[in-house]
Design a protein around this motif. Structure first.
Motif, mmCIF file in Angstrom:
data_model
loop_
_atom_site.group_PDB
_atom_site.id
_atom_site.type_symbol
_atom_site.label_atom_id
_atom_site.label_comp_id
_atom_site.label_asym_id
_atom_site.label_seq_id
_atom_site.Cartn_x
_atom_site.Cartn_y
_atom_site.Cartn_z
ATOM 1 N N ASP A 13 -6.652 -1.069 2.509
ATOM 2 C CA ASP A 13 -6.626 -2.314 2.881
ATOM 3 C C ASP A 13 -5.691 -2.849 3.811
ATOM 4 N N ILE A 14 -5.516 -2.435 4.824
ATOM 5 C CA ILE A 14 -4.730 -2.638 6.127
ATOM 6 C C ILE A 14 -5.505 -3.701 6.955
ATOM 7 N N GLN A 15 -5.812 -4.964 6.574
ATOM 8 C CA GLN A 15 -6.660 -6.052 6.747
ATOM 9 C C GLN A 15 -6.172 -7.430 7.390
ATOM 10 N N GLY A 16 -6.824 -7.910 8.188
ATOM 11 C CA GLY A 16 -6.573 -9.217 8.557
ATOM 12 C C GLY A 16 -5.163 -9.786 8.806
ATOM 13 N N LYS A 17 -5.076 -11.004 8.396
ATOM 14 C CA LYS A 17 -4.015 -11.553 8.599
ATOM 15 C C LYS A 17 -2.684 -10.862 7.692
ATOM 16 N N LEU A 18 -2.943 -10.578 6.565
ATOM 17 C CA LEU A 18 -2.338 -9.967 5.510
ATOM 18 C C LEU A 18 -1.496 -8.804 6.204
ATOM 19 N N ALA A 19 -2.085 -7.831 7.117
ATOM 20 C CA ALA A 19 -1.580 -6.776 7.423
ATOM 21 C C ALA A 19 -0.400 -7.163 8.589
ATOM 22 N N GLY A 20 -0.400 -8.563 9.176
ATOM 23 C CA GLY A 20 0.746 -8.791 9.707
ATOM 24 C C GLY A 20 1.887 -9.618 9.171
ATOM 25 N N LEU A 21 1.465 -9.683 7.783
ATOM 26 C CA LEU A 21 2.309 -10.334 7.101
ATOM 27 C C LEU A 21 3.465 -9.535 6.243
ATOM 28 N N VAL A 22 2.950 -8.162 6.027
ATOM 29 C CA VAL A 22 3.841 -7.276 5.301
ATOM 30 C C VAL A 22 5.212 -6.877 5.970
ATOM 31 N N HIS A 23 5.993 -6.546 5.092
ATOM 32 C CA HIS A 23 7.282 -6.329 5.731
ATOM 33 C C HIS A 23 7.351 -5.082 6.906
ATOM 34 N N SER A 25 5.616 -4.753 9.464
ATOM 35 C CA SER A 25 3.997 -4.500 9.613
ATOM 36 C C SER A 25 3.822 -3.538 10.911
ATOM 37 N N GLU A 26 4.394 -3.810 11.908
ATOM 38 C CA GLU A 26 4.031 -3.153 13.263
ATOM 39 C C GLU A 26 4.306 -1.635 12.883
ATOM 40 N N ALA A 27 5.467 -1.346 12.500
ATOM 41 C CA ALA A 27 6.044 0.171 11.979
ATOM 42 C C ALA A 27 4.763 0.740 11.008
ATOM 43 N N VAL A 28 4.422 -0.009 10.033
ATOM 44 C CA VAL A 28 3.338 0.294 8.936
ATOM 45 C C VAL A 28 2.212 0.731 9.791
ATOM 46 N N VAL A 29 1.799 -0.056 10.590
ATOM 47 C CA VAL A 29 0.358 0.087 11.294
ATOM 48 C C VAL A 29 0.556 1.181 12.273
ATOM 49 N N SER A 30 1.580 1.312 12.889
ATOM 50 C CA SER A 30 1.906 2.394 13.859
ATOM 51 C C SER A 30 2.018 3.648 13.027
ATOM 52 N N GLN A 124 0.160 11.897 -2.943
ATOM 53 C CA GLN A 124 1.564 11.603 -2.292
ATOM 54 C C GLN A 124 1.517 10.464 -1.620
ATOM 55 N N LEU A 125 2.567 9.356 -1.865
ATOM 56 C CA LEU A 125 2.673 8.307 -1.175
ATOM 57 C C LEU A 125 3.269 8.439 -0.017
ATOM 58 N N VAL A 126 2.545 7.998 1.124
ATOM 59 C CA VAL A 126 3.325 8.115 2.290
ATOM 60 C C VAL A 126 4.211 6.928 2.797
ATOM 61 N N CYS A 127 5.321 7.080 2.260
ATOM 62 C CA CYS A 127 6.362 5.674 2.052
ATOM 63 C C CYS A 127 6.588 4.900 3.426
ATOM 64 N N ASP A 128 6.399 5.523 4.388
ATOM 65 C CA ASP A 128 6.663 4.756 5.678
ATOM 66 C C ASP A 128 5.348 4.321 6.267
ATOM 67 N N SER A 129 4.250 4.489 5.568
ATOM 68 C CA SER A 129 2.932 3.645 5.775
ATOM 69 C C SER A 129 2.375 2.999 4.666
ATOM 70 N N VAL A 130 3.255 2.534 3.919
ATOM 71 C CA VAL A 130 2.922 1.514 2.943
ATOM 72 C C VAL A 130 3.698 0.201 3.347
ATOM 73 N N SER A 131 3.206 -1.122 2.734
ATOM 74 C CA SER A 131 4.313 -2.135 2.497
ATOM 75 C C SER A 131 3.817 -2.936 1.621
ATOM 76 N N SER A 132 4.372 -4.209 1.427
ATOM 77 C CA SER A 132 3.845 -5.404 0.878
ATOM 78 C C SER A 132 4.818 -6.465 1.594
ATOM 79 N N ARG A 133 4.385 -7.647 1.048
ATOM 80 C CA ARG A 133 4.899 -9.014 1.884
ATOM 81 C C ARG A 133 6.284 -9.006 1.626
#
Length: 179
Positions: A13-23, A25-30, A124-133
């Motif tokens: 679910d790395i989608q839409g505006k929400l993807a830019g609102l998470v803590h 966000s740029e590092a998570v997408v990268s 395995q949760l890839v912790c530097d590739s997950v986020s929340s708002r």
């Protein structure tokens, strides 16, 4: 230890505006970009999820471009395991271990990871590739998942664990991704 022969990747679910609102966000997408590219280099099966795409929008361009050879699985439940098409993809992948990344960590990632574990998969949760708002919700998800026996990794850690040997054919490509 992870093994490329029995590991897959789930992008959540790395989608839409929400993807830019998470803590962060740029590092998570990268980091998700690196993870997807690494999974492709290693030949891992990839399952790509979108939560209610008509309302939340499609996966961010940086990732959807990398995944252009497949289609996302749409879902409406927070727990992807409740979506029959997802479970069919999980079974077809024929692996027993799943790396999971995406948003939001404390909702869809959390519920999907726990359910996969309950079904007998290693997760395995890839912790530097997950986020929340909020950072607090990301940390809450990681803490609860760890307390329930889910392993935690990072992009670099899991990719090197999968490649195993600096003499491996994939090593240079993985090294280039990490640098």
């Amino acid at each position: 230890m992870l093994s490329k022969e029995n590991t897959g990747l789930i992008i959540t679910d790395i989608q839409g505006k929400l993807a830019g609102l998470v803590h962060d966000s740029e590092a998570v997408v990268s980091n998700c970009e690196k993870l997807i590219k690494g999974a492709e280099v290693l030949g891992l099966p990839i399952i790509w999820l979108e939560q209610n795409p008509d309302k939340l929008g499609s996966t961010v361009d940086e990732l959807s471009i990398l995944l252009a050879d497949q289609s996302p699985i749409s879902k409406f439940t927070f727990d992807a395991c409740e979506e029959p098409q997802f479970m069919e993809a999980v079974r077809k992948a024929n692996v027993d271990t799943w790396l999971i990344c995406g948003i939001e960590a404390h909702i869809c990632v959390y519920q999907t990871a726990l359910h996969l574990q309950q079904l007998g998969f290693k997760v395995q949760l890839v912790c530097d590739s997950v986020s929340s708002r909020t950072f607090a919700n990301k940390n809450l998800a990681i803490t609860k998942l760890v307390n329930r026996g889910i392993d935690v990794s990072g992009v670099e850690m899991c990719l090197y664990e999968l490649v195993k040997d600096c003499r491996a054919v994939e090593f240079k490509k993985i090294l280039t991704l990490i640098k």
